[in-house]
Motif scaffolding. Sequence first.
Motif, PDB file in Angstrom:
ATOM      1  N   GLN A 352      47.985  33.321  20.546  1.00 23.53           N
ATOM      2  CA  GLN A 352      49.304  33.790  20.969  1.00 23.53           C
ATOM      3  C   GLN A 352      50.126  34.315  19.795  1.00 23.53           C
ATOM      4  O   GLN A 352      50.904  35.254  19.931  1.00 23.53           O
ATOM      5  CB  GLN A 352      50.047  32.644  21.666  1.00 23.53           C
ATOM      6  N   GLN A 353      49.928  33.711  18.621  1.00 20.45           N
ATOM      7  CA  GLN A 353      50.641  34.152  17.422  1.00 20.45           C
ATOM      8  C   GLN A 353      50.033  35.407  16.793  1.00 20.45           C
ATOM      9  O   GLN A 353      50.623  35.990  15.887  1.00 20.45           O
ATOM     10  CB  GLN A 353      50.650  33.035  16.384  1.00 20.45           C
ATOM     11  N   GLY A 354      48.849  35.805  17.271  1.00 19.68           N
ATOM     12  CA  GLY A 354      48.152  36.939  16.663  1.00 19.68           C
ATOM     13  C   GLY A 354      47.582  36.615  15.296  1.00 19.68           C
ATOM     14  O   GLY A 354      47.390  37.513  14.463  1.00 19.68           O
ATOM     15  N   HIS A 355      47.273  35.343  15.054  1.00 17.91           N
ATOM     16  CA  HIS A 355      46.780  34.912  13.745  1.00 17.91           C
ATOM     17  C   HIS A 355      45.297  35.234  13.600  1.00 17.91           C
ATOM     18  O   HIS A 355      44.499  34.968  14.504  1.00 17.91           O
ATOM     19  CB  HIS A 355      47.014  33.413  13.579  1.00 17.91           C
ATOM     20  N   ASP A 356      44.909  35.763  12.449  1.00 15.37           N
ATOM     21  CA  ASP A 356      43.521  36.184  12.238  1.00 15.37           C
ATOM     22  C   ASP A 356      42.518  35.044  12.360  1.00 15.37           C
ATOM     23  O   ASP A 356      41.351  35.277  12.686  1.00 15.37           O
ATOM     24  CB  ASP A 356      43.365  36.842  10.865  1.00 15.37           C
ATOM     25  N   THR A 357      42.942  33.809  12.077  1.00 12.51           N
ATOM     26  CA  THR A 357      41.979  32.705  12.101  1.00 12.51           C
ATOM     27  C   THR A 357      41.514  32.359  13.507  1.00 12.51           C
ATOM     28  O   THR A 357      40.575  31.579  13.662  1.00 12.51           O
ATOM     29  CB  THR A 357      42.569  31.441  11.443  1.00 12.51           C
ATOM     30  N   TYR A 358      42.162  32.894  14.544  1.00 16.02           N
ATOM     31  CA  TYR A 358      41.607  32.736  15.889  1.00 16.02           C
ATOM     32  C   TYR A 358      40.362  33.609  16.045  1.00 16.02           C
ATOM     33  O   TYR A 358      39.382  33.202  16.669  1.00 16.02           O
ATOM     34  CB  TYR A 358      42.625  33.121  16.954  1.00 16.02           C
ATOM     35  N   ARG A 359      40.382  34.784  15.447  1.00 19.45           N
ATOM     36  CA  ARG A 359      39.347  35.789  15.701  1.00 19.45           C
ATOM     37  C   ARG A 359      38.282  35.849  14.622  1.00 19.45           C
ATOM     38  O   ARG A 359      37.091  35.955  14.912  1.00 19.45           O
ATOM     39  CB  ARG A 359      40.004  37.155  15.852  1.00 19.45           C
ATOM     40  N   LEU A 360      38.680  35.776  13.363  1.00 19.65           N
ATOM     41  CA  LEU A 360      37.769  36.061  12.258  1.00 19.65           C
ATOM     42  C   LEU A 360      37.660  34.902  11.280  1.00 19.65           C
ATOM     43  O   LEU A 360      38.620  34.165  11.062  1.00 19.65           O
ATOM     44  CB  LEU A 360      38.242  37.297  11.480  1.00 19.65           C
ATOM     45  N   HIS A 361      36.484  34.775  10.673  1.00 13.37           N
ATOM     46  CA  HIS A 361      36.305  33.960   9.476  1.00 13.37           C
ATOM     47  C   HIS A 361      36.565  34.828   8.250  1.00 13.37           C
ATOM     48  O   HIS A 361      36.678  36.060   8.339  1.00 13.37           O
ATOM     49  CB  HIS A 361      34.861  33.431   9.407  1.00 13.37           C
ATOM     50  N   ARG A 362      36.628  34.187   7.089  1.00  7.73           N
ATOM     51  CA  ARG A 362      36.702  34.982   5.855  1.00  7.73           C
ATOM     52  C   ARG A 362      35.424  35.791   5.648  1.00  7.73           C
ATOM     53  O   ARG A 362      35.455  36.878   5.094  1.00  7.73           O
ATOM     54  CB  ARG A 362      36.958  34.078   4.650  1.00  7.73           C
ATOM     55  N   SER A 363      34.290  35.232   6.086  1.00  6.74           N
ATOM     56  CA  SER A 363      33.031  35.982   6.064  1.00  6.74           C
ATOM     57  C   SER A 363      32.780  36.534   7.462  1.00  6.74           C
ATOM     58  O   SER A 363      32.787  35.780   8.439  1.00  6.74           O
ATOM     59  CB  SER A 363      31.868  35.097   5.628  1.00  6.74           C
ATOM     60  N   VAL A 364      32.569  37.842   7.555  1.00  4.10           N
ATOM     61  CA  VAL A 364      32.440  38.526   8.836  1.00  4.10           C
ATOM     62  C   VAL A 364      31.129  39.301   8.851  1.00  4.10           C
ATOM     63  O   VAL A 364      30.810  40.031   7.903  1.00  4.10           O
ATOM     64  CB  VAL A 364      33.625  39.487   9.068  1.00  4.10           C
ATOM     65  N   THR A 365      30.359  39.125   9.924  1.00  3.99           N
ATOM     66  CA  THR A 365      29.095  39.841  10.073  1.00  3.99           C
ATOM     67  C   THR A 365      29.339  41.204  10.701  1.00  3.99           C
ATOM     68  O   THR A 365      30.125  41.341  11.635  1.00  3.99           O
ATOM     69  CB  THR A 365      28.134  39.036  10.960  1.00  3.99           C
ATOM     70  N   ARG A 366      28.664  42.203  10.174  1.00  2.00           N
ATOM     71  CA  ARG A 366      28.686  43.555  10.710  1.00  2.00           C
ATOM     72  C   ARG A 366      27.247  44.027  10.915  1.00  2.00           C
ATOM     73  O   ARG A 366      26.310  43.442  10.341  1.00  2.00           O
ATOM     74  CB  ARG A 366      29.425  44.504   9.759  1.00  2.00           C
ATOM     75  N   PRO A 367      27.028  45.081  11.717  1.00  3.72           N
ATOM     76  CA  PRO A 367      25.645  45.555  11.917  1.00  3.72           C
ATOM     77  C   PRO A 367      24.924  45.904  10.618  1.00  3.72           C
ATOM     78  O   PRO A 367      23.715  45.730  10.513  1.00  3.72           O
ATOM     79  CB  PRO A 367      25.841  46.799  12.798  1.00  3.72           C
ATOM     80  N   TRP A 368      25.680  46.376   9.636  1.00  2.00           N
ATOM     81  CA  TRP A 368      25.090  46.798   8.363  1.00  2.00           C
ATOM     82  C   TRP A 368      24.955  45.672   7.351  1.00  2.00           C
ATOM     83  O   TRP A 368      24.359  45.845   6.290  1.00  2.00           O
ATOM     84  CB  TRP A 368      25.917  47.917   7.739  1.00  2.00           C
ATOM     85  N   GLY A 369      25.543  44.496   7.628  1.00  2.00           N
ATOM     86  CA  GLY A 369      25.520  43.393   6.676  1.00  2.00           C
ATOM     87  C   GLY A 369      26.690  42.461   6.893  1.00  2.00           C
ATOM     88  O   GLY A 369      26.910  41.978   8.000  1.00  2.00           O
ATOM     89  N   SER A 370      27.480  42.223   5.850  1.00  2.64           N
ATOM     90  CA  SER A 370      28.616  41.314   5.987  1.00  2.64           C
ATOM     91  C   SER A 370      29.625  41.564   4.884  1.00  2.64           C
ATOM     92  O   SER A 370      29.319  42.186   3.859  1.00  2.64           O
ATOM     93  CB  SER A 370      28.143  39.852   5.921  1.00  2.64           C
TER      94      SER A 370
END
Length: 476
Positions: A352-370
């Motif tokens: 509800q606050q729009g805080h990034d820690t709801y959605r993402l970790h500091r390490s984020v996986t992407r199709p090409w790597g991380s």
Amino acid sequence: MSPLIPCIIAGGAGTRLWPVSREAMPKPFMRLPDGQSLLQKTFQRATGLPGVHQLLTVTNREVYFRTLDEYRQHPADDVALDFILEPFGRNTAPAIAAAALHVAQRYGADAHLLVLPADHLISDIAAFQQAVDSARQLADQGWLVTFGIQPTRAETGFGYIEKGKGCAVARFIEKPDAATAQQYLEGGQHLWNSGMFCLRVDSLLQELAQHAPQILQAVSLCLEHSPVFEGPQQCQRELDSQTFAQAADISIDYALMEHSKKVAVVPCQLGWSDIGSWQAVRELSPADADGNQCTGQTVLHDVQGCYIDSPTRLVGGVGLKDLIIIDTADALLVADATRSQDVKYIAQALKQQGHDTYRLHRSVTRPWGSYTVLEEGPGFKLKRIVVKPQGALSLQMHRHRSEHWIVVSGTAQVTNGDQQFVLGSNESTYIKAGRAHRLVNPTDVELVMIEVQCGDYVGEDDIVRFNDVYGRTETP
């Protein structure tokens, strides 16, 4: 016998397991003490069933490549992989309806669809296979079959199934209070609702047409507008977002199972857990003499009944009792061990606050790597980027920030505006805001880089993609 098509349903953020489970890296990807994820265990369980040659996965398109990576670590070479990729979650009824229509088109309406949540744990594989065999026999008689787990305690965190005559289900029951759950345990007529189903596709579609016609119509329309991509041993169907949005956001229990008169249950003991809370996670590890279960380095004095998970930082504890402590790179959870179900309220508040820690970790996986965010503050962000062998980031542009790229190890093939060149270890380049750029790893070893972002806004949504080998051409 009709073909058996396991269908792994991977949806939901697992909010009760925050801060490890988050929207962009949800519960199925959590690592258990043996190093495997819940998704990998479900994949192995499904592909290990006799006669399985196709596996269907329904998941969000944002985690498609991560799901593939998980499967490839434990390959089943003789099993073809089908994917239905959702643009957003609409609960289990639309997901299962889409799976049924897809399977009917590709494998026939007589196929058995075995619906398996991606984030459950089953330890008795032989009992699981026997239960599936029993369920398939009932499915061939026209039943919609669910799997009911014999309760071992008065559990208030699960829904229940009340047994009727023979194999029939009398009714589904919402999560009860403690006194009612104790009555169910003692009475012997109630089972935990596992959320697993075995359904003959034509029977399922008939019942959906009778009891949930709007969902079936909306999903049928969506599939008509959803492209299918065929590859070696793989089929990928991306659901059209506009038509998929017309499907109701509702569970299969509410939409169908509670209304149908053709629902049967197979009672079973599978060593099953939905791993729905930190209390369930801690039960996977043995406790020490003081009732503590700890992951990582701890120094404890007068501490009893605590679960501490801190893989990277030392935790010291004095005079603690019955606490859950979960430490990650950017968030710390401290909770009463008897209230682990309430962790979801923290995750909901962050959303509800729009805080990034709801959605993402500091390490984020992407199709090409991380990438890993090492540090950030007003006007800057520092990242460590790892690009897989032969991986390629999109050709992209940022409106509000410039970037400095420094190669730590490996070889980088760089597009920077009109220039194309190669960087090696300890070499760098500067990319102005508004300039199109791309990073490619042309080698067979990992590329490791440091990226320094500077600008008046360094959010992850400041990106315009012009071209992308992974099909991500829409701005997130």
